[in-house]
Design a protein around this motif. Structure first.
Motif, PDB file in Angstrom:
ATOM      1  N   LEU A 132       0.805  -1.220   0.000  1.00  9.74           N
ATOM      2  CA  LEU A 132       0.000   0.000   0.000  1.00  9.74           C
ATOM      3  C   LEU A 132       0.839   1.272   0.000  1.00  9.74           C
ATOM      4  CD1 LEU A 132      -2.704  -1.130   2.580  1.00  9.74           C
ATOM      5  CD2 LEU A 132      -2.899  -1.092   0.086  1.00  9.74           C
ATOM      6  N   GLY A 133       2.150   1.142   0.160  1.00  5.17           N
ATOM      7  CA  GLY A 133       3.019   2.313   0.180  1.00  5.17           C
ATOM      8  C   GLY A 133       2.813   3.174   1.420  1.00  5.17           C
ATOM      9  N   ARG A 134       2.574   2.531   2.567  1.00  8.38           N
ATOM     10  CA  ARG A 134       2.331   3.255   3.823  1.00  8.38           C
ATOM     11  C   ARG A 134       3.312   2.794   4.891  1.00  8.38           C
ATOM     12  NH1 ARG A 134      -3.899   3.111   5.485  1.00  8.38           N
ATOM     13  NH2 ARG A 134      -3.176   4.804   6.803  1.00  8.38           N
ATOM     14  N   GLU A 135       3.624   3.688   5.814  1.00  7.85           N
ATOM     15  CA  GLU A 135       4.455   3.310   6.950  1.00  7.85           C
ATOM     16  C   GLU A 135       3.563   2.674   8.011  1.00  7.85           C
ATOM     17  OE1 GLU A 135       5.066   6.149   5.238  1.00  7.85           O
ATOM     18  OE2 GLU A 135       6.935   5.311   4.502  1.00  7.85           O
ATOM     19  N   GLY A 136       4.127   1.717   8.730  1.00  8.65           N
ATOM     20  CA  GLY A 136       3.379   1.047   9.777  1.00  8.65           C
ATOM     21  C   GLY A 136       4.261   0.836  10.989  1.00  8.65           C
ATOM     22  N   GLY A 137       3.664   0.335  12.050  1.00  7.70           N
ATOM     23  CA  GLY A 137       4.432   0.080  13.256  1.00  7.70           C
ATOM     24  C   GLY A 137       3.658  -0.764  14.243  1.00  7.70           C
ATOM     25  N   VAL A 138       4.382  -1.208  15.257  1.00  5.90           N
ATOM     26  CA  VAL A 138       3.777  -1.971  16.347  1.00  5.90           C
ATOM     27  C   VAL A 138       4.200  -1.304  17.648  1.00  5.90           C
ATOM     28  CG1 VAL A 138       5.653  -3.675  16.494  1.00  5.90           C
ATOM     29  CG2 VAL A 138       3.387  -4.271  17.327  1.00  5.90           C
ATOM     30  N   ARG A 139       3.258  -1.198  18.550  1.00  8.52           N
ATOM     31  CA  ARG A 139       3.490  -0.571  19.855  1.00  8.52           C
ATOM     32  C   ARG A 139       3.213  -1.589  20.946  1.00  8.52           C
ATOM     33  NH1 ARG A 139      -0.336   3.346  23.069  1.00  8.52           N
ATOM     34  NH2 ARG A 139       1.111   4.011  24.670  1.00  8.52           N
ATOM     35  N   LEU A 140       4.135  -1.659  21.906  1.00  9.57           N
ATOM     36  CA  LEU A 140       3.935  -2.540  23.051  1.00  9.57           C
ATOM     37  C   LEU A 140       3.132  -1.800  24.099  1.00  9.57           C
ATOM     38  CD1 LEU A 140       7.519  -3.995  23.368  1.00  9.57           C
ATOM     39  CD2 LEU A 140       5.610  -4.826  22.008  1.00  9.57           C
ATOM     40  N   VAL A 141       2.086  -2.433  24.576  1.00 14.35           N
ATOM     41  CA  VAL A 141       1.274  -1.863  25.649  1.00 14.35           C
ATOM     42  C   VAL A 141       1.266  -2.860  26.797  1.00 14.35           C
ATOM     43  CG1 VAL A 141      -0.164  -0.474  24.115  1.00 14.35           C
ATOM     44  CG2 VAL A 141      -0.862  -2.797  24.655  1.00 14.35           C
ATOM     45  N   LYS A 144      -1.345 -13.925  26.648  1.00 16.18           N
ATOM     46  CA  LYS A 144      -1.918 -14.828  27.642  1.00 16.18           C
ATOM     47  C   LYS A 144      -1.290 -14.554  29.000  1.00 16.18           C
ATOM     48  CE  LYS A 144      -2.955 -18.505  24.401  1.00 16.18           C
ATOM     49  NZ  LYS A 144      -2.648 -19.857  23.959  1.00 16.18           N
ATOM     50  N   THR A 145      -1.972 -14.917  30.047  1.00  8.88           N
ATOM     51  CA  THR A 145      -1.485 -14.719  31.413  1.00  8.88           C
ATOM     52  C   THR A 145      -0.114 -15.359  31.584  1.00  8.88           C
ATOM     53  OG1 THR A 145      -3.764 -14.787  32.184  1.00  8.88           O
ATOM     54  CG2 THR A 145      -2.047 -15.060  33.842  1.00  8.88           C
ATOM     55  N   GLY A 146       0.792 -14.630  32.205  1.00  2.73           N
ATOM     56  CA  GLY A 146       2.134 -15.140  32.457  1.00  2.73           C
ATOM     57  C   GLY A 146       3.143 -14.823  31.382  1.00  2.73           C
ATOM     58  N   LEU A 147       2.718 -14.184  30.280  1.00  2.00           N
ATOM     59  CA  LEU A 147       3.628 -13.840  29.194  1.00  2.00           C
ATOM     60  C   LEU A 147       3.928 -12.345  29.194  1.00  2.00           C
ATOM     61  CD1 LEU A 147       2.144 -15.873  26.213  1.00  2.00           C
ATOM     62  CD2 LEU A 147       4.070 -16.488  27.651  1.00  2.00           C
ATOM     63  N   THR A 148       5.142 -11.983  28.828  1.00  2.00           N
ATOM     64  CA  THR A 148       5.525 -10.576  28.647  1.00  2.00           C
ATOM     65  C   THR A 148       6.333 -10.447  27.367  1.00  2.00           C
ATOM     66  OG1 THR A 148       7.538 -10.873  29.954  1.00  2.00           O
ATOM     67  CG2 THR A 148       5.598 -10.055  31.125  1.00  2.00           C
ATOM     68  N   LEU A 149       6.420  -9.219  26.867  1.00  2.00           N
ATOM     69  CA  LEU A 149       7.237  -8.916  25.695  1.00  2.00           C
ATOM     70  C   LEU A 149       8.401  -8.040  26.124  1.00  2.00           C
ATOM     71  CD1 LEU A 149       4.709  -8.036  22.853  1.00  2.00           C
ATOM     72  CD2 LEU A 149       6.349  -9.886  22.858  1.00  2.00           C
ATOM     73  N   GLU A 150       9.580  -8.353  25.630  1.00  4.63           N
ATOM     74  CA  GLU A 150      10.755  -7.521  25.866  1.00  4.63           C
ATOM     75  C   GLU A 150      11.251  -7.018  24.518  1.00  4.63           C
ATOM     76  OE1 GLU A 150      13.687 -10.020  27.634  1.00  4.63           O
ATOM     77  OE2 GLU A 150      12.669 -10.103  29.572  1.00  4.63           O
ATOM     78  N   VAL A 151      11.595  -5.744  24.442  1.00  7.21           N
ATOM     79  CA  VAL A 151      12.175  -5.182  23.226  1.00  7.21           C
ATOM     80  C   VAL A 151      13.393  -4.373  23.626  1.00  7.21           C
ATOM     81  CG1 VAL A 151      11.822  -3.633  21.263  1.00  7.21           C
ATOM     82  CG2 VAL A 151       9.961  -5.067  22.038  1.00  7.21           C
ATOM     83  N   SER A 152      14.465  -4.520  22.858  1.00  2.00           N
ATOM     84  CA  SER A 152      15.644  -3.705  23.094  1.00  2.00           C
ATOM     85  C   SER A 152      16.142  -3.162  21.762  1.00  2.00           C
ATOM     86  CB  SER A 152      16.735  -4.510  23.803  1.00  2.00           C
ATOM     87  OG  SER A 152      17.091  -5.629  23.033  1.00  2.00           O
ATOM     88  N   TRP A 153      16.795  -2.015  21.834  1.00  2.00           N
ATOM     89  CA  TRP A 153      17.290  -1.340  20.647  1.00  2.00           C
ATOM     90  C   TRP A 153      18.801  -1.284  20.695  1.00  2.00           C
ATOM     91  CZ3 TRP A 153      12.996  -0.054  23.374  1.00  2.00           C
ATOM     92  CH2 TRP A 153      11.791  -0.086  22.666  1.00  2.00           C
ATOM     93  N   VAL A 187       9.524 -13.006  23.543  1.00  4.28           N
ATOM     94  CA  VAL A 187       8.338 -13.328  24.330  1.00  4.28           C
ATOM     95  C   VAL A 187       8.848 -14.140  25.513  1.00  4.28           C
ATOM     96  CG1 VAL A 187       6.128 -14.516  24.369  1.00  4.28           C
ATOM     97  CG2 VAL A 187       6.879 -13.369  22.280  1.00  4.28           C
ATOM     98  N   VAL A 188       8.454 -13.751  26.726  1.00  8.98           N
ATOM     99  CA  VAL A 188       8.981 -14.375  27.933  1.00  8.98           C
ATOM    100  C   VAL A 188       7.847 -14.976  28.764  1.00  8.98           C
ATOM    101  CG1 VAL A 188      10.340 -13.995  30.020  1.00  8.98           C
ATOM    102  CG2 VAL A 188      10.847 -12.678  27.958  1.00  8.98           C
ATOM    103  N   ALA A 189       8.073 -16.217  29.201  1.00  9.38           N
ATOM    104  CA  ALA A 189       7.150 -16.897  30.120  1.00  9.38           C
ATOM    105  C   ALA A 189       7.997 -17.521  31.212  1.00  9.38           C
ATOM    106  CB  ALA A 189       6.347 -17.973  29.392  1.00  9.38           C
ATOM    107  N   ASN A 190       7.852 -17.015  32.440  1.00  6.78           N
ATOM    108  CA  ASN A 190       8.691 -17.465  33.554  1.00  6.78           C
ATOM    109  C   ASN A 190      10.148 -17.279  33.162  1.00  6.78           C
ATOM    110  OD1 ASN A 190       6.318 -18.077  34.873  1.00  6.78           O
ATOM    111  ND2 ASN A 190       6.397 -20.230  34.334  1.00  6.78           N
ATOM    112  N   ALA A 191      10.939 -18.334  33.125  1.00  5.46           N
ATOM    113  CA  ALA A 191      12.351 -18.219  32.755  1.00  5.46           C
ATOM    114  C   ALA A 191      12.586 -18.588  31.289  1.00  5.46           C
ATOM    115  CB  ALA A 191      13.191 -19.112  33.653  1.00  5.46           C
TER     116      ALA A 191
END
Length: 161
Positions: A64-73, A101-110, A138-142
């Motif tokens: 489509l010739g458009r810029e996009g992105g994803v945001r972590l909330v 889902k419960t128990g999951l987190t997202l980590e992002v680093s630059w 994607v992190v679940a426990n360890a």
């Protein structure tokens, strides 16, 4: 008078026991596989979904010739389009805001040098297919399920990381 043997109807005790043992073994294997792979399986599923959705949005951006992105909330992520003046959250069926889902987190680093995010989406891609450099997991426990950007600009699993 000749005695003829009677026909037996039904199953023997041995046949019933063999079937019961087979069913018990199968049930045990299923129970063990689902309980042992819990956090790792949940993290792998969430990573797989994130990869597919980000790559889908990137492909649409190029088409489509458009810029996009994803945001972590908190507890999930959202997809955005750049409309020329501001970032607009996508609300369509496929790329709607997603909750982890419960128990999951997202980590992002630059990469070093980028400490704060200047735009609403943390990860941005352009209409030519370029994507901002980052690493995520994607992190679940360890259990960490990392993703990386390959040389074609696509998000892929990073099983070495």
């Amino acid at each position: 008078m000749v005695l003829r043997p009677r026909k037996q109807a039904g199953f023997t005790l041995l046949e019933v026991l063999v079937v019961a043992i087979i069913m018990a073994v199968l049930a045990g294997v299923m129970l063990l596989s689902s309980s042992l792979a819990g956090p790792a399986a949940k993290a792998a599923d969430a990573r797989r979904l994130l990869i597919h959705l980000v790559n889908q949005h990137c492909e649409e951006s190029v088409m489509l010739g458009r810029e996009g992105g994803v945001r972590l909330v908190e507890g999930g992520y959202e997809f955005y389009w750049w409309d020329g003046d501001a970032w607009v959250r996508r609300e369509d069926k496929l790329l709607r805001p997603r909750e982890l889902k419960t128990g999951l987190t997202l980590e992002v680093s630059w990469p070093k040098g980028r400490t704060e995010v200047a735009v609403v989406p943390e990860v941005v891609w352009g209409s030519a297919g370029e994507i901002s450099e980052c690493s995520a997991a994607v992190v679940a426990n360890a259990v960490r399920m990392p993703v990386t950007i390959d040389d074609r600009g696509r998000l892929v699993p990073d099983d070495a990381g």
